[in-house]
Design a protein around this motif. Structure first.
Motif, PDB file in Angstrom:
ATOM      1  N   PRO A  88       1.789  -4.666  -7.510  1.00 32.80           N
ATOM      2  CA  PRO A  88       1.512  -3.774  -6.374  1.00 32.80           C
ATOM      3  C   PRO A  88       0.439  -3.973  -5.457  1.00 32.80           C
ATOM      4  O   PRO A  88      -0.826  -4.318  -5.997  1.00 32.80           O
ATOM      5  N   ASN A  89       0.537  -3.849  -4.221  1.00 34.10           N
ATOM      6  CA  ASN A  89      -0.654  -3.983  -3.161  1.00 34.10           C
ATOM      7  C   ASN A  89      -0.877  -2.615  -2.868  1.00 34.10           C
ATOM      8  O   ASN A  89      -0.399  -2.243  -1.647  1.00 34.10           O
ATOM      9  N   MET A  90      -1.777  -2.196  -3.548  1.00 37.10           N
ATOM     10  CA  MET A  90      -2.262  -0.503  -3.192  1.00 37.10           C
ATOM     11  C   MET A  90      -3.059  -0.436  -1.973  1.00 37.10           C
ATOM     12  O   MET A  90      -2.884   0.609  -1.345  1.00 37.10           O
ATOM     13  N   LYS A  91      -3.770  -1.464  -1.760  1.00 38.34           N
ATOM     14  CA  LYS A  91      -4.330  -1.589  -0.251  1.00 38.34           C
ATOM     15  C   LYS A  91      -3.433  -1.169   0.758  1.00 38.34           C
ATOM     16  O   LYS A  91      -4.059  -0.538   1.872  1.00 38.34           O
ATOM     17  N   ASP A  92      -2.387  -1.914   1.102  1.00 39.31           N
ATOM     18  CA  ASP A  92      -1.736  -1.894   1.964  1.00 39.31           C
ATOM     19  C   ASP A  92      -0.283  -0.932   1.840  1.00 39.31           C
ATOM     20  O   ASP A  92       0.423  -0.872   2.488  1.00 39.31           O
ATOM     21  N   MET A  93      -0.200  -0.366   0.753  1.00 40.44           N
ATOM     22  CA  MET A  93       0.647   0.736   0.672  1.00 40.44           C
ATOM     23  C   MET A  93       0.330   1.856   1.460  1.00 40.44           C
ATOM     24  O   MET A  93      -0.703   2.195   1.820  1.00 40.44           O
ATOM     25  N   PRO A  94       1.511   2.467   2.305  1.00 42.55           N
ATOM     26  CA  PRO A  94       1.052   3.217   3.414  1.00 42.55           C
ATOM     27  C   PRO A  94       0.467   4.710   2.754  1.00 42.55           C
ATOM     28  O   PRO A  94       0.859   5.162   1.637  1.00 42.55           O
ATOM     29  N   ASP A 150      -1.209   4.145  10.213  1.00 47.71           N
ATOM     30  CA  ASP A 150      -1.023   3.572   8.797  1.00 47.71           C
ATOM     31  C   ASP A 150      -0.565   2.265   8.911  1.00 47.71           C
ATOM     32  O   ASP A 150       0.071   1.615   9.933  1.00 47.71           O
ATOM     33  N   ALA A 151      -0.261   1.760   7.640  1.00 55.19           N
ATOM     34  CA  ALA A 151       0.338   0.107   7.663  1.00 55.19           C
ATOM     35  C   ALA A 151       1.692   0.265   7.956  1.00 55.19           C
ATOM     36  O   ALA A 151       2.446   1.040   7.308  1.00 55.19           O
ATOM     37  N   ASN A 152       2.177  -0.738   8.489  1.00 61.82           N
ATOM     38  CA  ASN A 152       3.812  -1.045   8.561  1.00 61.82           C
ATOM     39  C   ASN A 152       3.808  -1.966   7.023  1.00 61.82           C
ATOM     40  O   ASN A 152       3.034  -2.242   6.347  1.00 61.82           O
ATOM     41  N   ASN A 200       3.249  -5.159  -0.470  1.00 65.57           N
ATOM     42  CA  ASN A 200       3.352  -5.153   1.009  1.00 65.57           C
ATOM     43  C   ASN A 200       2.547  -6.562   1.479  1.00 65.57           C
ATOM     44  O   ASN A 200       1.490  -6.781   1.407  1.00 65.57           O
ATOM     45  N   LEU A 201       3.462  -7.403   2.178  1.00 65.47           N
ATOM     46  CA  LEU A 201       2.993  -8.468   2.762  1.00 65.47           C
ATOM     47  C   LEU A 201       2.850  -8.463   4.218  1.00 65.47           C
ATOM     48  O   LEU A 201       2.622  -9.639   4.809  1.00 65.47           O
ATOM     49  N   ILE A 202       2.240  -7.381   4.900  1.00 66.36           N
ATOM     50  CA  ILE A 202       2.198  -7.161   6.208  1.00 66.36           C
ATOM     51  C   ILE A 202       1.020  -8.169   6.616  1.00 66.36           C
ATOM     52  O   ILE A 202       0.904  -8.455   7.886  1.00 66.36           O
TER      53      ILE A 202
END
Length: 503
Positions: free
Chosen positions: A251-257, A439-441, A455-457
Motif C-alpha cells: 500500500p502507498n498510503m501517501k498517495d491514497m486519496p 486530492d490525489a488522482n 497508487n503510481l500517479i
C-alpha cells in the motif's frame, strides 16, 4: 399405360416432396434478469466465498457463457439501469443519480422490440428518476413498486393498480410468481421479452425465511481492509492470510486519496457502516443469504423454459446493476471506480447461439446490453445507442472490439463523501481522475497490484502511461459530448432550502 402410371407416380412424389415444408422457426425469446448490488465474484463457481451457494447461476455459466470482464459505466442504481435500457452513457441519457428525472424522448430497448412484434413485460425494481412505480413505455405488462421497495409484504403497481401483499410474502418469490403467471399467459408462437428486476441484494439485506442463518462459514476479509495499523481484530477477527496467487500487498498510503481514508469511519465505511446499525460480519452473512433468494428465482425461470420447450431458443441474461465493496480499501457500498464496485456478474445462456462453458474475456459494459438484445431479435441498433452488440462474440466469431472500459460517477447531495470521478480501465492499468476535490488522482497496475493499493500517479516511470490514460478519459468525454455535468433540479423532500441545493 405404364408411362401414364409412371408420370402419375412422379407427380404424386413431387407433390408429396413439396408438401413437406420445414417447421416454423421458434421465436427468439429474451429473458433479462437484473440483480441489485451483486458484485462480480460472489457466485459459487467463482470460488471466492467459501460456502456461497448459487447453483442456478452456476448452471447458466456451465451451460452458457461467463463474461469475465463485465463492467458498468456508472456504479449506481438509476444511472446503470438507464444505461442498460438505453445503450447510452449516463452523461448522454442524463440520469446521473438516483433522483434525476427522466428526460423527454428517452427510448428504451423494449420499445423497439414491441415494434418488432414482441410481447414485453417488466417486473420489479424500476427506481429511476421521478417515475416511481408508474408504468413506463415499452412494456405490455407492468409490475413495479415505489423506490427501493421492501423485502417482506410489498405493494406492487400492476398495470396501474396498487396490489398489497401480506402473510410474510417475500419479494423475490412474489416477483417470480408473477413472472411465471405472465409467461403462462403467452402465445408461445410469438416472441417475448421479460425484464425481471430484483430488489435483492440491495441493503438493508433481508433473506427469505428459509435462508436465514444458512451461511455459517468463516468470512473471507479482503487484505486491503487493513490498510492502516489500527487494531481491527476485536471487530473482525484475525488478519487475513496473504493470497499466494497474487503479488504481495504494497500500500502507498501517501498517495491514497484522502476521501478514501476519511470514508472508512462513515456511513459507507467498515468502521461505522450505516452509522453502526449493523456489524460487518452480520452484514456480510445476510448479503450471502439474501442472494440465495435471487438464485432460487433464476432456477424457477430456467425450469419454466425447460418444461415449456423454450430453453433452446431463449436468450437468458443475468447481470448485476453495479458491484459492491465488502471491506476493500476500508469501504462498503459502490459508487467508486475500484474493481469490486464497477465490475459486475454477467452470465448468459442460449443453446442455439452460445456454446456451453464459454469464457468471454472481452470488455463488455452495460451500454452493450441493449444493442446485443436487439441484435439477437433481428433489430438494428438505433443510431443514438453508444453501446455495441457483442452477439458475434457470443457466437464465437472474431470481431473488432474495444479493449477498455470508461467510467463516470457524479457527486450526490445525499452522499457527499464520494467525489465526482472519471476513469478508464484497460487490461493492465486503471486511471481515476477525482474531480472537484484537492486530492490525489490514481493509477494502478492491475497485473502487479490487483488490490489497487499502490497508487503510481507520482511514479516517474509511469508518467507517460498516466498522461496517455488521462488524455483518453478527456477524449472519451469530448467525443461523447460529456464535458458538461448534467445538473438537474430535484424535489426537496425535507422542505428546507438548506438541503439538497434545490433553491
Amino acid at each position: 399405360m405404364k408411362l401414364k402410371l409412371l408420370l402419375f407416380a412422379f407427380v404424386l412424389f413431387l407433390c408429396g416432396w413439396k408438401g413437406k415444408t420445414p417447421p416454423p422457426a421458434k421465436p427468439k425469446n429474451i429473458i433479462f434478469i437484473l440483480a441489485d448490488d451483486h458484485r462480480y465474484d460472489f457466485m459459487g463457481f467463482m470460488n471466492k466465498v467459501p460456502g456461497l451457494q448459487t447453483p442456478n447461476m452456476d448452471k447458466i455459466a456451465r451451460e452458457g457463457a461467463h463474461i469475465q470482464n463485465a463492467f458498468v459505466s456508472t456504479a449506481l442504481c438509476s444511472p446503470s439501469r438507464a444505461s442498460i435500457l438505453t445503450g447510452q452513457y449516463a452523461h448522454t441519457h442524463t440520469i446521473v443519480d438516483n433522483q434525476a428525472p427522466l428526460p423527454k424522448g428517452l427510448k428504451f430497448f423494449p420499445q423497439y422490440l414491441q415494434k418488432a412484434g414482441y410481447n414485453t413485460a417488466f417486473l420489479g425494481k424500476w427506481h429511476m428518476g421521478n417515475t416511481d412505480d408508474a408504468p413506463q413505455p415499452g412494456f405490455n405488462y407492468w409490475l413495479s413498486f415505489k423506490g427501493q421497495g421492501v423485502y417482506y409484504n410489498p405493494t406492487f403497481n400492476i398495470n396501474g393498480k396498487q396490489v398489497a401483499h401480506k402473510d410474510s410474502s417475500y419479494i423475490s418469490d412474489l416477483l417470480t410468481d408473477y413472472a411465471e403467471q405472465w409467461l403462462n399467459s403467452l402465445d408461445k408462437n410469438k416472441p417475448f421479452c421479460m425484464y425481471l428486476s430484483h430488489k435483492g441484494v440491495h441493503a438493508e439485506f433481508q433473506p427469505a425465511k428459509r435462508h436465514k442463518g444458512s451461511f455459517k462459514e468463516a468470512l473471507v476479509y479482503p487484505e486491503s481492509m487493513y490498510l492502516t495499523k489500527t487494531d481491527t481484530s476485536k471487530i473482525f477477527g484475525a488478519l487475513p492470510v496473504h493470497n499466494a496467487a497474487q503479488p504481495p500487498m504494497n500500500p502507498n498510503m501517501k498517495d491514497m486519496p484522502q476521501w478514501v481514508k476519511n470514508q472508512r469511519y462513515s456511513w459507507h465505511g467498515v468502521d461505522y457502516l450505516y452509522h453502526g446499525q449493523i456489524q460487518f460480519n452480520d452484514f456480510y452473512r445476510q448479503y450471502a443469504e439474501t442472494l440465495r433468494g435471487v438464485d432460487d428465482s433464476i432456477g424457477r425461470v430456467l425450469k419454466w423454459l425447460e418444461d415449456n420447450g423454450q430453453a433452446e431458443n431463449t436468450l437468458v441474461i443475468y447481470m448485476g446493476d453495479n458491484g459492491f465493496s465488502f471491506g476493500e480499501h476500508g469501504l462498503i457500498d459502490k459508487r467508486h471506480a475500484y474493481e469490486e464496485s464497477m465490475r459486475v456478474p454477467l452470465i448468459m445462456r442460449c443453446p442455439s447461439v452460445i456454446k456451453p462453458n464459454s469464457k468471454i474475456s472481452e470488455v463488455i459494459q452495460n451500454i452493450d446490453i441493449a444493442p446485443t438484445i436487439l441484435n439477437y431479435a433481428g433489430v438494428a441498433t438505433p443510431v443514438q445507442m453508444q453501446g455495441k452488440s457483442f452477439l458475434p462474440i457470443l457466437k464465437g466469431q472474431k470481431t473488432d472490439w474495444k479493449d477498455k472500459a470508461f467510467y463516470e460517477y457524479y457527486w450526490e447531495y445525499d452522499f457527499p463523501q464520494t467525489p465526482t470521478m472519471f476513469a478508464v480501465r484497460t487490461d493492465r492499468y486503471k486511471y481515476i481522475f477525482n474531480h472537484g476535490v484537492w486530492d490525489a488522482n490514481e493509477l494502478y497496475d492491475l497485473k502487479n497490484d490487483p488490490l489497487e493499493v499502490n497508487n503510481l500517479i507520482r511514479s516517474p516511470e509511469h508518467q507517460a502511461i498516466a498522461k496517455d490514460l488521462r488524455d483518453q478519459v478527456w477524449s472519451w468525454l469530448e467525443d461523447t459530448k460529456g464535458m458538461q455535468i448534467p445538473l438537474k433540479r430535484i424535489s426537496n423532500k425535507r422542505g428546507d432550502h438548506r438541503y439538497r441545493g434545490t433553491y
